[in-house]
Design an enzyme around this catalytic site. Structure first.
Site, PDB file in Angstrom:
ATOM      1  N   ILE A  33      44.340  82.130  44.242  1.00 11.17           N
ATOM      2  CA  ILE A  33      44.148  81.935  45.693  1.00 11.17           C
ATOM      3  C   ILE A  33      44.568  83.210  46.440  1.00 11.17           C
ATOM      4  CG2 ILE A  33      44.848  80.589  47.712  1.00 11.17           C
ATOM      5  CD1 ILE A  33      45.529  78.268  45.867  1.00 11.17           C
ATOM      6  N   GLY A  78      46.497  80.446  34.905  1.00  9.90           N
ATOM      7  CA  GLY A  78      45.471  80.617  33.879  1.00  9.90           C
ATOM      8  C   GLY A  78      44.935  82.037  33.860  1.00  9.90           C
ATOM      9  N   ASP A  81      60.097  78.902  39.659  1.00  5.88           N
ATOM     10  CA  ASP A  81      58.874  79.695  39.857  1.00  5.88           C
ATOM     11  C   ASP A  81      58.294  79.436  41.259  1.00  5.88           C
ATOM     12  OD1 ASP A  81      56.461  81.251  38.700  1.00  5.88           O
ATOM     13  OD2 ASP A  81      55.578  79.390  39.431  1.00  5.88           O
ATOM     14  N   LYS A 116      57.799  82.107  44.492  1.00  2.00           N
ATOM     15  CA  LYS A 116      56.578  82.273  45.301  1.00  2.00           C
ATOM     16  C   LYS A 116      56.864  82.000  46.776  1.00  2.00           C
ATOM     17  CE  LYS A 116      53.759  81.051  41.339  1.00  2.00           C
ATOM     18  NZ  LYS A 116      53.294  79.922  40.522  1.00  2.00           N
ATOM     19  N   VAL A 134      51.428  84.994  43.691  1.00  2.00           N
ATOM     20  CA  VAL A 134      51.571  83.744  44.443  1.00  2.00           C
ATOM     21  C   VAL A 134      50.286  82.930  44.349  1.00  2.00           C
ATOM     22  CG1 VAL A 134      52.293  82.733  46.626  1.00  2.00           C
ATOM     23  CG2 VAL A 134      52.995  85.052  46.074  1.00  2.00           C
TER      24      VAL A 134
HETATM   25  P1  NAP Z   1      52.306  86.284  28.334  1.00  2.00           P
HETATM   26  O1  NAP Z   1      51.085  85.556  27.947  1.00  2.00           O
HETATM   27  O2  NAP Z   1      53.603  85.877  27.729  1.00  2.00           O
HETATM   28  O3  NAP Z   1      52.069  87.840  28.082  1.00  2.00           O
HETATM   29  C1  NAP Z   1      53.085  88.785  28.273  1.00  2.00           C
HETATM   30  C2  NAP Z   1      52.618  90.121  27.674  1.00  2.00           C
HETATM   31  O4  NAP Z   1      53.586  91.116  27.967  1.00  2.00           O
HETATM   32  C3  NAP Z   1      52.465  90.096  26.165  1.00  2.00           C
HETATM   33  O5  NAP Z   1      51.346  90.859  25.779  1.00  2.00           O
HETATM   34  C4  NAP Z   1      53.748  90.754  25.673  1.00  2.00           C
HETATM   35  O6  NAP Z   1      53.580  91.456  24.445  1.00  2.00           O
HETATM   36  C5  NAP Z   1      54.000  91.765  26.768  1.00  2.00           C
HETATM   37  N1  NAP Z   1      55.438  92.047  26.902  1.00  2.00           N
HETATM   38  C6  NAP Z   1      56.421  91.205  27.258  1.00  2.00           C
HETATM   39  N2  NAP Z   1      57.611  91.838  27.259  1.00  2.00           N
HETATM   40  C7  NAP Z   1      57.354  93.113  26.895  1.00  2.00           C
HETATM   41  C8  NAP Z   1      58.165  94.261  26.714  1.00  2.00           C
HETATM   42  N3  NAP Z   1      59.486  94.215  26.884  1.00  2.00           N
HETATM   43  N4  NAP Z   1      57.560  95.405  26.331  1.00  2.00           N
HETATM   44  C9  NAP Z   1      56.233  95.467  26.135  1.00  2.00           C
HETATM   45  N5  NAP Z   1      55.406  94.415  26.304  1.00  2.00           N
HETATM   46  C10 NAP Z   1      55.969  93.249  26.678  1.00  2.00           C
HETATM   47  O7  NAP Z   1      52.543  86.193  29.907  1.00  2.00           O
HETATM   48  P2  NAP Z   1      51.456  85.885  31.030  1.00  2.00           P
HETATM   49  O8  NAP Z   1      51.291  84.408  31.156  1.00  2.00           O
HETATM   50  O9  NAP Z   1      50.262  86.729  30.841  1.00  2.00           O
HETATM   51  O10 NAP Z   1      52.257  86.326  32.344  1.00  2.00           O
HETATM   52  C11 NAP Z   1      52.436  87.683  32.649  1.00  2.00           C
HETATM   53  C12 NAP Z   1      52.984  87.801  34.071  1.00  2.00           C
HETATM   54  O11 NAP Z   1      52.072  87.203  34.986  1.00  2.00           O
HETATM   55  C13 NAP Z   1      54.324  87.087  34.309  1.00  2.00           C
HETATM   56  O12 NAP Z   1      55.069  87.814  35.254  1.00  2.00           O
HETATM   57  C14 NAP Z   1      53.902  85.758  34.917  1.00  2.00           C
HETATM   58  O13 NAP Z   1      54.891  85.194  35.721  1.00  2.00           O
HETATM   59  C15 NAP Z   1      52.725  86.197  35.742  1.00  2.00           C
HETATM   60  N6  NAP Z   1      51.744  85.158  36.040  1.00  2.00           N
HETATM   61  C16 NAP Z   1      51.237  84.386  35.051  1.00  2.00           C
HETATM   62  C17 NAP Z   1      50.263  83.444  35.338  1.00  2.00           C
HETATM   63  C18 NAP Z   1      49.665  82.562  34.283  1.00  2.00           C
HETATM   64  O14 NAP Z   1      48.850  81.699  34.612  1.00  2.00           O
HETATM   65  N7  NAP Z   1      50.002  82.739  33.016  1.00  2.00           N
HETATM   66  C19 NAP Z   1      49.825  83.296  36.664  1.00  2.00           C
HETATM   67  C20 NAP Z   1      50.357  84.118  37.666  1.00  2.00           C
HETATM   68  C21 NAP Z   1      51.324  85.051  37.338  1.00  2.00           C
HETATM   69  P3  NAP Z   1      53.346  90.662  23.060  1.00  2.00           P
HETATM   70  O15 NAP Z   1      52.051  89.939  23.259  1.00  2.00           O
HETATM   71  O16 NAP Z   1      53.268  91.709  22.029  1.00  2.00           O
HETATM   72  O17 NAP Z   1      54.512  89.740  22.931  1.00  2.00           O
HETATM   73  N1  HSE Z   2      53.657  79.369  35.534  1.00  2.00           N
HETATM   74  C1  HSE Z   2      52.988  79.546  36.771  1.00  2.00           C
HETATM   75  C2  HSE Z   2      52.454  78.214  37.246  1.00  2.00           C
HETATM   76  C3  HSE Z   2      51.857  80.523  36.608  1.00  2.00           C
HETATM   77  O1  HSE Z   2      52.424  77.266  36.456  1.00  2.00           O
HETATM   78  O2  HSE Z   2      52.106  78.091  38.419  1.00  2.00           O
HETATM   79  C4  HSE Z   2      51.219  80.908  37.913  1.00  2.00           C
HETATM   80  O3  HSE Z   2      52.101  81.620  38.714  1.00  2.00           O
END
Ligand code: NAP
Ligand code: HSE
Length: 444
Positions: free
Chosen positions: A142, A308, A207, A211, A138
């Site tokens: 923060i 990020g 999304d 949250k 969430v």
């Molecule tokens: P991402 O950049 O797409 O990375 C996802 C990672 O998970 C990749 O390394 C991918 O492998 C791996 N993966 C996905 N499906 C898989 C599977 N079935 N088996 C094994 N590995 C798998 O995603 P992200 O942005 O880091 O986000 C990850 C999580 O954090 C999500 O739940 C998202 O909602 C949450 N989140 C993200 C942010 C943000 O700012 N990005 C902020 C808060 C929360 P490959 O690299 O080999 O494809």
């Molecule tokens: N995709 C989400 C956002 C990442 O833009 O807020 C952080 O949860």
């Protein structure tokens, strides 16, 4: 100094994308902090990904094994904590369930999973007395989960409202301040690692709703059936509405809000006009903010980066540090998984708000009289109105010509607004589908 009595905490990291690499960087570059704060080392032992051949934007943690087989991580007795940073629902659900059953703590940033299918996992974690920690789920960096679960634990939460999605706030800010088109700003947000793997989740408000569902659970102990949450995103917002809102002194923001009144929960995610004097109106780019009103503490405002690699990694690391310190699990902040209350949801039609309405009126005599009559018939009081002779959204060769007409109402019921807009359309008083957004009520 390492505490000689504490063995290193060993992590299995599932996901090495934006957040996974951010976490690895923080644990490596802030190693001294790990020691100073927890008195033990934290090692990443295994990294699970889909494609082991893919080039990563941060090197693999020292000593870690890269795998595409979840069993390597789950069957390893040396791993104390599974950190789930993959995204999605089914695969991480199975992974987390297996990890908890194997007696491993879990840290996740996965709000989609927890909001849509988290209840049995929280129950399992409680039964096993394990952490199922989700600070990063969430508002990115923060610490709002900890704030609600611990800092405000003595309060009855009266209301909360926030900007909960970095991608859509970035899009609206860039469209508003630089006049950039929606599609190119969304692409940029994806390049910057803010967006979900499926950006529809961001721009359609889903999304933010995930949250909000978690915030409601933390604030009131109530598990919202996710399909009941009213959700509207930013993909249909037009630059002209951003500009008209400005003329009245407002910014359009995607907000998530919840309050409990008369035993009912009023909650939803929707674009709203936020007065330029409100703190929320000044939250720009990928920043998030949340205003929480507790009965004892009064209003509280948290602001920071909502997405990020490093901001989100910072929140994931905070949960890992708590486990390293042997903190007791306090996952949802309530002593039983049933929580504090089961709150019926106030139907959307019964909610009230001031509204912004944009019509495209035929430019002919008597039209304003007819619009005013329909508003009066539906018990809607007009606060302000402007008429603009700008370009129209329909074929100008048709007669009569049309003009944008914008109304700001006083507080009105959503049901009345919808009924009035239906009548206006039926009587040919708007040449396009009327656009209407809530106006955020005075900050309370
Ligand atoms: P991402 O950049 O797409 O990375 C996802 C990672 O998970 C990749 O390394 C991918 O492998 C791996 N993966 C996905 N499906 C898989 C599977 N079935 N088996 C094994 N590995 C798998 O995603 P992200 O942005 O880091 O986000 C990850 C999580 O954090 C999500 O739940 C998202 O909602 C949450 N989140 C993200 C942010 C943000 O700012 N990005 C902020 C808060 C929360 P490959 O690299 O080999 O494809
Ligand atoms: N995709 C989400 C956002 C990442 O833009 O807020 C952080 O949860």
């Amino acid at each position: 100094m390492t505490n000689p009595t504490l063995a290193p905490l060993t992590l299995g990291l599932a996901g090495y994308g934006t957040v996974g690499t951010g976490l690895a960087r923080i644990l490596h570059e802030n190693k001294a902090n790990v020691m100073a704060r927890t008195g033990r080392e934290i090692h990443i032992r295994t990294v699970l990904v889909r494609d082991t051949a893919k080039k990563r934007n941060y090197s693999l943690p020292e000593g870690a094994t890269l795998t595409d087989d979840p069993d390597v991580l789950l069957n390893d007795p040396a791993i104390n904590v599974v950190v789930e940073l993959m995204g999605g629902i089914e695969t991480p659900y199975a992974l987390i369930e297996r990890a908890l059953k194997a007696g491993k703590h879990v840290v996740t940033a996965n709000k989609a999973l927890l909001a849509e299918a988290g209840a049995p996992l929280f129950a399992l974690a409680a039964e096993k007395n394990l952490h199922l920690a989700f600070e990063a789920s969430v508002c990115g960096g923060i610490p709002v989960v900890q704030t609600l679960r611990e800092g405000l634990v003595a309060n009855h939460i009266l209301a909360l409202v926030g900007i909960l999605n970095g991608t859509s706030n970035y899009i609206l800010s860039e469209m508003s301040s630089k006049g950039l088109p929606y599609e190119s700003v969304l692409r940029k947000a994806q390049e910057l690692g803010y967006a979900e793997a499926d950006p529809t989740l961001d721009v359609e408000g889903i999304d933010a709703a995930h949250k909000l569902a978690l915030l409601i659970r933390l604030a009131w102990g109530h598990v919202v059936p996710f399909e009941e949450m009213p959700v509207q995103g930013v993909s249909q917002i037009q630059p002209k509405d951003i500009a008209f809102a400005r003329e009245f002194g407002y910014h359009i923001k995607l907000v998530g809000s919840a309050k409990v009144e008369n035993g009912k929960l009023e909650a939803g995610v929707y674009p709203a006009l936020v007065h330029q004097d409100f703190l929320l109106a000044r939250v720009n780019g990928a920043f998030n903010a949340i205003r929480i009103h507790g009965d004892a503490v009064g209003p509280l405002f948290l602001h920071g980066k909502g997405a990020g690699d490093l901001p989100t990694g910072s929140a994931v690391a905070a949960d890992i540090f708590a486990i390293a310190r042997n903190a007791n699990p306090n996952n949802t902040g309530f002593s039983s998984s049933a929580g504090e209350a089961q709150l019926p949801m106030l139907p959307q039609s019964e909610t009230t708000s001031p509204y912004y309405i944009r019509l495209q009126l035929p430019d002919s005599p008597g039209v304003l009289r007819d619009v005013a009559a329909i508003m009066a018939e539906n018990d809607i009081s007009v606060a302000q109105a402007i008429q603009r002779g700008d370009a129209c959204d329909y074929d100008q060769s048709e007669a009569p010509a049309c003009v944008p007409f914008i109304i700001m109402t006083h507080e009105a019921s959503t049901k009345s607004i919808e009924q009035a807009l239906r009548s206006l359309e039926e009587r040919g008083l708007s040449k396009v589908k009327p656009v209407f957004y809530r106006v955020l009520e005075k900050e309370r």
